[in-house]
Motif scaffolding. Sequence first.
Motif, PDB file in Angstrom:
ATOM      1  N   GLU A   1       3.166   6.386  -6.813  1.00 22.55           N
ATOM      2  CA  GLU A   1       2.156   7.164  -7.541  1.00 22.55           C
ATOM      3  C   GLU A   1       2.337   8.672  -7.335  1.00 22.55           C
ATOM      4  O   GLU A   1       1.973   9.467  -8.197  1.00 22.55           O
ATOM      5  CB  GLU A   1       0.748   6.746  -7.083  1.00 22.55           C
ATOM      6  N   ILE A   2       2.902   9.036  -6.190  1.00 23.06           N
ATOM      7  CA  ILE A   2       3.133  10.466  -5.936  1.00 23.06           C
ATOM      8  C   ILE A   2       4.342  10.967  -6.726  1.00 23.06           C
ATOM      9  O   ILE A   2       4.316  12.047  -7.309  1.00 23.06           O
ATOM     10  CB  ILE A   2       3.350  10.720  -4.418  1.00 23.06           C
TER      11      ILE A   2
ATOM     12  N   PRO B   1       0.045   9.902   7.517  1.00 21.08           N
ATOM     13  CA  PRO B   1      -0.307   9.704   6.113  1.00 21.08           C
ATOM     14  C   PRO B   1       0.383  10.723   5.202  1.00 21.08           C
ATOM     15  O   PRO B   1       0.512  11.894   5.570  1.00 21.08           O
ATOM     16  CB  PRO B   1      -1.826   9.890   6.096  1.00 21.08           C
ATOM     17  N   PHE B   2       0.829  10.226   4.029  1.00 16.32           N
ATOM     18  CA  PHE B   2       1.604  11.065   3.129  1.00 16.32           C
ATOM     19  C   PHE B   2       0.755  12.161   2.511  1.00 16.32           C
ATOM     20  O   PHE B   2      -0.351  11.927   2.054  1.00 16.32           O
ATOM     21  CB  PHE B   2       2.192  10.221   1.995  1.00 16.32           C
TER      22      PHE B   2
ATOM     23  N   GLN C   1       3.185   1.636  -3.178  1.00 19.05           N
ATOM     24  CA  GLN C   1       2.438   2.106  -4.350  1.00 19.05           C
ATOM     25  C   GLN C   1       2.090   3.577  -4.235  1.00 19.05           C
ATOM     26  O   GLN C   1       2.106   4.314  -5.211  1.00 19.05           O
ATOM     27  CB  GLN C   1       1.152   1.282  -4.517  1.00 19.05           C
ATOM     28  N   MET C   2       1.774   3.990  -2.995  1.00 17.68           N
ATOM     29  CA  MET C   2       1.385   5.389  -2.813  1.00 17.68           C
ATOM     30  C   MET C   2       2.569   6.316  -3.098  1.00 17.68           C
ATOM     31  O   MET C   2       2.422   7.324  -3.801  1.00 17.68           O
ATOM     32  CB  MET C   2       0.859   5.601  -1.390  1.00 17.68           C
TER      33      MET C   2
ATOM     34  N   PRO D   1       4.873  10.690 -11.505  1.00 21.48           N
ATOM     35  CA  PRO D   1       4.417  11.742 -12.427  1.00 21.48           C
ATOM     36  C   PRO D   1       5.282  12.998 -12.379  1.00 21.48           C
ATOM     37  O   PRO D   1       5.233  13.831 -13.281  1.00 21.48           O
ATOM     38  CB  PRO D   1       2.988  12.060 -11.936  1.00 21.48           C
ATOM     39  N   GLU D   2       6.062  13.132 -11.313  1.00 24.69           N
ATOM     40  CA  GLU D   2       6.915  14.316 -11.182  1.00 24.69           C
ATOM     41  C   GLU D   2       8.316  14.069 -11.741  1.00 24.69           C
ATOM     42  O   GLU D   2       9.230  14.857 -11.509  1.00 24.69           O
ATOM     43  CB  GLU D   2       7.007  14.743  -9.704  1.00 24.69           C
TER      44      GLU D   2
ATOM     45  N   LEU E   1       6.943  15.454  -2.090  1.00 28.00           N
ATOM     46  CA  LEU E   1       7.703  15.982  -3.228  1.00 28.00           C
ATOM     47  C   LEU E   1       8.677  17.084  -2.789  1.00 28.00           C
ATOM     48  O   LEU E   1       9.823  17.118  -3.237  1.00 28.00           O
ATOM     49  CB  LEU E   1       6.739  16.516  -4.295  1.00 28.00           C
TER      50      LEU E   1
ATOM     51  N   PRO F   1       1.059  14.461  -0.673  1.00 24.87           N
ATOM     52  CA  PRO F   1       1.894  14.506  -1.877  1.00 24.87           C
ATOM     53  C   PRO F   1       2.825  15.717  -1.940  1.00 24.87           C
ATOM     54  O   PRO F   1       4.018  15.569  -2.252  1.00 24.87           O
ATOM     55  CB  PRO F   1       0.864  14.516  -3.012  1.00 24.87           C
TER      56      PRO F   1
ATOM     57  N   PHE G   1       0.841  -1.206   0.000  1.00 22.81           N
ATOM     58  CA  PHE G   1       0.000   0.000   0.000  1.00 22.81           C
ATOM     59  C   PHE G   1       0.879   1.260   0.000  1.00 22.81           C
ATOM     60  O   PHE G   1       0.687   2.167  -0.799  1.00 22.81           O
ATOM     61  CB  PHE G   1      -0.871  -0.056   1.258  1.00 22.81           C
ATOM     62  N   MET G   2       1.837   1.305   0.899  1.00 20.62           N
ATOM     63  CA  MET G   2       2.674   2.501   1.042  1.00 20.62           C
ATOM     64  C   MET G   2       3.646   2.643  -0.133  1.00 20.62           C
ATOM     65  O   MET G   2       3.906   3.751  -0.602  1.00 20.62           O
ATOM     66  CB  MET G   2       3.452   2.443   2.367  1.00 20.62           C
TER      67      MET G   2
END
Lengths: 135, 125
Positions: free
Chosen positions: B20-21, B105-106, B16-17, B24-25, B112, B108, B13-14
């Motif tokens: 995903e954050i 919890p992260f 992947q999170m 894209p950057e 970044l 985004p 879970f973590m």
Amino acid sequence: MGLDMAKYRRLFLEEAAEHLSEISTALLALEKDRGASEGIDVIFRMAHSIKSMAASLEYGSIADLAHALEDRMEGVRARGCIDDGAELASLFRGLEGLEAMVAVVRETGEAPPPQVELVESMRAESESLKKKALS
Amino acid sequence: MKARVLIADDASFMRQMIREIIEPEGYEVVGEATDGMEAVEQYEQLHPDLVTMDIVMPKRSGIDAVKGILEKTPDAQVVMCSALGQETLVMEALQAGAKDFIVKPFKPDNVLSTLAKVLEKKSED
């Protein structure tokens, strides 16, 4: 940035089910051997992981109970063993509480209501354990 | 140039999170480790620009893994992933040589900006 929270809810349900099963197995092992260090470590880590995932999905009630269980296990880890049957029973109650809450998410997709009494009793036990360790 | 990142966390879970954050950057996730021992092994194989390291992991804790990585690569850039109530462990990790930390919890933006800050500081050194 928008994360696909439906995907994370599915992941949470999968991983939480595995973690709860591991906690259950570890508790059964601790029933036979109260000093089973691997079991103590597993419950601590699984509770920690459920707490983090639940907090990420804003399931505060699950995060609170998992946090209380994690704190409870921190005391057990420091001591190196389960103290007595009452402590074991309290940990089983924590597991059952988490199982019930995860079931609510699975069935409704919503955050379950808080289990205030269970969380407070586990927190009180952790505090009492800390005081005992310091005295 | 894309920064190459190793993600170390026992929860899929973590992992992947974070992926995903950051992807894209423009970050490239070159590896995922599921415990502290794997984190050290993968660091040695992959030589990433940065590691995100969970604190509570099986086999070898995140703090122990940071020490293992820094023992061989003193200028390794490791960012700890901590949760509420882990302030003491975060301090221990920073004293061991971790560069910064992000809190679950992260958020985004926070993830970044922390990664960018650590990499920017590394390029200035």
